[in-house]
Design a protein around this motif. Structure first.
Motif, PDB file in Angstrom:
ATOM      1  N   ALA A   1      70.143  38.485  70.514  1.00 33.17           N
ATOM      2  CA  ALA A   1      70.022  37.439  71.527  1.00 33.17           C
ATOM      3  C   ALA A   1      68.579  37.305  71.974  1.00 33.17           C
ATOM      4  CB  ALA A   1      70.917  37.747  72.718  1.00 33.17           C
ATOM      5  N   GLN A   2      67.847  38.370  72.009  1.00 31.12           N
ATOM      6  CA  GLN A   2      66.446  38.313  72.437  1.00 31.12           C
ATOM      7  C   GLN A   2      65.568  37.717  71.325  1.00 31.12           C
ATOM      8  OE1 GLN A   2      65.502  42.331  73.512  1.00 31.12           O
ATOM      9  NE2 GLN A   2      66.593  42.221  75.478  1.00 31.12           N
ATOM     10  N   ASN A   3      65.917  37.944  70.079  1.00 34.04           N
ATOM     11  CA  ASN A   3      65.126  37.439  68.958  1.00 34.04           C
ATOM     12  C   ASN A   3      65.911  36.317  68.262  1.00 34.04           C
ATOM     13  OD1 ASN A   3      63.097  39.362  69.407  1.00 34.04           O
ATOM     14  ND2 ASN A   3      64.296  40.891  68.281  1.00 34.04           N
ATOM     15  N   LEU A   4      65.833  35.125  68.776  1.00 32.89           N
ATOM     16  CA  LEU A   4      66.601  33.991  68.256  1.00 32.89           C
ATOM     17  C   LEU A   4      66.181  33.649  66.822  1.00 32.89           C
ATOM     18  CD1 LEU A   4      68.751  31.919  68.878  1.00 32.89           C
ATOM     19  CD2 LEU A   4      66.955  30.414  69.735  1.00 32.89           C
ATOM     20  N   PHE A   5      64.908  33.688  66.538  1.00 27.76           N
ATOM     21  CA  PHE A   5      64.429  33.379  65.192  1.00 27.76           C
ATOM     22  C   PHE A   5      64.982  34.376  64.173  1.00 27.76           C
ATOM     23  CE2 PHE A   5      61.262  33.945  61.811  1.00 27.76           C
ATOM     24  CZ  PHE A   5      61.301  32.678  61.264  1.00 27.76           C
ATOM     25  N   LEU A   6      64.989  35.635  64.503  1.00 25.79           N
ATOM     26  CA  LEU A   6      65.520  36.662  63.622  1.00 25.79           C
ATOM     27  C   LEU A   6      67.027  36.470  63.414  1.00 25.79           C
ATOM     28  CD1 LEU A   6      64.879  39.227  62.013  1.00 25.79           C
ATOM     29  CD2 LEU A   6      65.395  40.525  64.084  1.00 25.79           C
ATOM     30  N   SER A   7      67.736  36.050  64.447  1.00 26.42           N
ATOM     31  CA  SER A   7      69.179  35.807  64.335  1.00 26.42           C
ATOM     32  C   SER A   7      69.472  34.663  63.372  1.00 26.42           C
ATOM     33  CB  SER A   7      69.772  35.470  65.700  1.00 26.42           C
ATOM     34  OG  SER A   7      69.583  36.524  66.588  1.00 26.42           O
ATOM     35  N   ILE A   8      68.731  33.581  63.477  1.00 31.41           N
ATOM     36  CA  ILE A   8      68.926  32.423  62.588  1.00 31.41           C
ATOM     37  C   ILE A   8      68.597  32.806  61.144  1.00 31.41           C
ATOM     38  CG2 ILE A   8      68.090  30.109  62.039  1.00 31.41           C
ATOM     39  CD1 ILE A   8      67.760  29.688  65.065  1.00 31.41           C
ATOM     40  N   ALA A   9      67.508  33.534  60.936  1.00 33.41           N
ATOM     41  CA  ALA A   9      67.122  33.954  59.593  1.00 33.41           C
ATOM     42  C   ALA A   9      68.185  34.867  58.992  1.00 33.41           C
ATOM     43  CB  ALA A   9      65.771  34.658  59.638  1.00 33.41           C
ATOM     44  N   LEU A  10      68.737  35.774  59.768  1.00 31.53           N
ATOM     45  CA  LEU A  10      69.772  36.675  59.269  1.00 31.53           C
ATOM     46  C   LEU A  10      71.047  35.908  58.904  1.00 31.53           C
ATOM     47  CD1 LEU A  10      70.521  39.612  58.700  1.00 31.53           C
ATOM     48  CD2 LEU A  10      71.362  39.765  61.060  1.00 31.53           C
ATOM     49  N   MET A  11      71.437  34.908  59.714  1.00 29.37           N
ATOM     50  CA  MET A  11      72.625  34.103  59.403  1.00 29.37           C
ATOM     51  C   MET A  11      72.425  33.285  58.127  1.00 29.37           C
ATOM     52  SD  MET A  11      74.379  32.756  62.868  1.00 29.37           S
ATOM     53  CE  MET A  11      73.016  32.607  64.016  1.00 29.37           C
ATOM     54  N   ILE A  12      71.236  32.703  57.953  1.00 33.23           N
ATOM     55  CA  ILE A  12      70.959  31.940  56.731  1.00 33.23           C
ATOM     56  C   ILE A  12      71.001  32.856  55.517  1.00 33.23           C
ATOM     57  CG2 ILE A  12      69.156  30.656  55.506  1.00 33.23           C
ATOM     58  CD1 ILE A  12      68.398  29.413  58.213  1.00 33.23           C
ATOM     59  N   PHE A  13      70.442  34.060  55.653  1.00 31.97           N
ATOM     60  CA  PHE A  13      70.471  35.028  54.563  1.00 31.97           C
ATOM     61  C   PHE A  13      71.911  35.413  54.208  1.00 31.97           C
ATOM     62  CE2 PHE A  13      70.429  39.483  53.137  1.00 31.97           C
ATOM     63  CZ  PHE A  13      69.689  39.324  51.978  1.00 31.97           C
ATOM     64  N   MET A  14      72.735  35.665  55.189  1.00 28.49           N
ATOM     65  CA  MET A  14      74.130  36.038  54.943  1.00 28.49           C
ATOM     66  C   MET A  14      74.900  34.887  54.293  1.00 28.49           C
ATOM     67  SD  MET A  14      74.953  38.253  58.393  1.00 28.49           S
ATOM     68  CE  MET A  14      76.698  38.246  58.102  1.00 28.49           C
ATOM     69  N   ILE A  15      74.670  33.655  54.778  1.00 35.48           N
ATOM     70  CA  ILE A  15      75.346  32.490  54.189  1.00 35.48           C
ATOM     71  C   ILE A  15      74.917  32.307  52.742  1.00 35.48           C
ATOM     72  CG2 ILE A  15      75.495  29.964  54.300  1.00 35.48           C
ATOM     73  CD1 ILE A  15      75.449  30.254  57.364  1.00 35.48           C
ATOM     74  N   THR A  16      73.647  32.523  52.457  1.00 31.73           N
ATOM     75  CA  THR A  16      73.140  32.392  51.087  1.00 31.73           C
ATOM     76  C   THR A  16      73.771  33.439  50.168  1.00 31.73           C
ATOM     77  OG1 THR A  16      71.049  31.578  51.955  1.00 31.73           O
ATOM     78  CG2 THR A  16      71.050  32.335  49.683  1.00 31.73           C
ATOM     79  N   ILE A  17      73.812  34.670  50.613  1.00 29.78           N
ATOM     80  CA  ILE A  17      74.398  35.749  49.802  1.00 29.78           C
ATOM     81  C   ILE A  17      75.873  35.470  49.537  1.00 29.78           C
ATOM     82  CG2 ILE A  17      75.016  38.204  49.767  1.00 29.78           C
ATOM     83  CD1 ILE A  17      72.093  37.678  49.220  1.00 29.78           C
ATOM     84  N   VAL A  18      76.621  35.065  50.549  1.00 28.40           N
ATOM     85  CA  VAL A  18      78.045  34.777  50.388  1.00 28.40           C
ATOM     86  C   VAL A  18      78.241  33.594  49.442  1.00 28.40           C
ATOM     87  CG1 VAL A  18      80.104  33.964  51.613  1.00 28.40           C
ATOM     88  CG2 VAL A  18      78.730  35.808  52.577  1.00 28.40           C
ATOM     89  N   SER A  19      77.405  32.558  49.551  1.00 24.37           N
ATOM     90  CA  SER A  19      77.515  31.393  48.668  1.00 24.37           C
ATOM     91  C   SER A  19      77.242  31.771  47.215  1.00 24.37           C
ATOM     92  CB  SER A  19      76.527  30.307  49.100  1.00 24.37           C
ATOM     93  OG  SER A  19      76.828  29.853  50.393  1.00 24.37           O
ATOM     94  N   VAL A  20      76.242  32.605  46.989  1.00 24.90           N
ATOM     95  CA  VAL A  20      75.922  33.028  45.631  1.00 24.90           C
ATOM     96  C   VAL A  20      77.088  33.834  45.046  1.00 24.90           C
ATOM     97  CG1 VAL A  20      74.423  34.568  44.293  1.00 24.90           C
ATOM     98  CG2 VAL A  20      73.426  32.956  45.898  1.00 24.90           C
ATOM     99  N   VAL A  21      77.648  34.729  45.812  1.00 30.14           N
ATOM    100  CA  VAL A  21      78.767  35.538  45.323  1.00 30.14           C
ATOM    101  C   VAL A  21      79.966  34.647  45.003  1.00 30.14           C
ATOM    102  CG1 VAL A  21      80.451  37.306  45.994  1.00 30.14           C
ATOM    103  CG2 VAL A  21      78.022  37.660  46.458  1.00 30.14           C
TER     104      VAL A  21
END
Length: 104
Positions: free
Chosen positions: A8-28
């Motif tokens: 919650a304190q690092n909003l940019f890091l949260s968005i980057a982590l969600m995009i990374f997770m969505i990308t990994i799940v999409s590739v799989v």
């Protein structure tokens, strides 16, 4: 420090982590979908080959059946079934009528 408070304190890091997770799940899921498509095509191809094999076996059996029976070619001359009325032998009429011999 709790993970949720850190995110919650690092909003940019949260968005980057969600995009990374969505990308990994999409590739799989994409890889799994391609594996499914390839296996489906392989099964379909095997079924087509099996159908072709069965069709050829049926055609071969039909050819064997016609070769054992009557000839399948239409250009071969066919023997006459019966002679016409004019062509039948007239032996009874040529010899004439003969009465049976009577004993006396």
């Amino acid at each position: 420090m709790n993970f949720m408070t850190f995110m919650a304190q690092n909003l940019f890091l949260s968005i980057a982590l969600m995009i990374f997770m969505i990308t990994i799940v999409s590739v799989v899921f994409g890889i799994l979908l391609e594996v499914y498509k390839v296996s489906l095509r392989a099964r379909q191809r095997m079924q087509e080959l099996r159908n072709e094999e069965l069709r050829l076996q049926l055609q071969l059996e039909q050819q064997r059946g016609t070769s054992r029976g009557k000839p399948s070619r239409d250009d071969l001359p066919h023997p006459k079934e019966t002679a016409s009325w004019d062509e039948q032998p007239q032996s009874n009429y040529e010899m004439g009528y003969q009465a049976p011999m009577q004993s006396l």
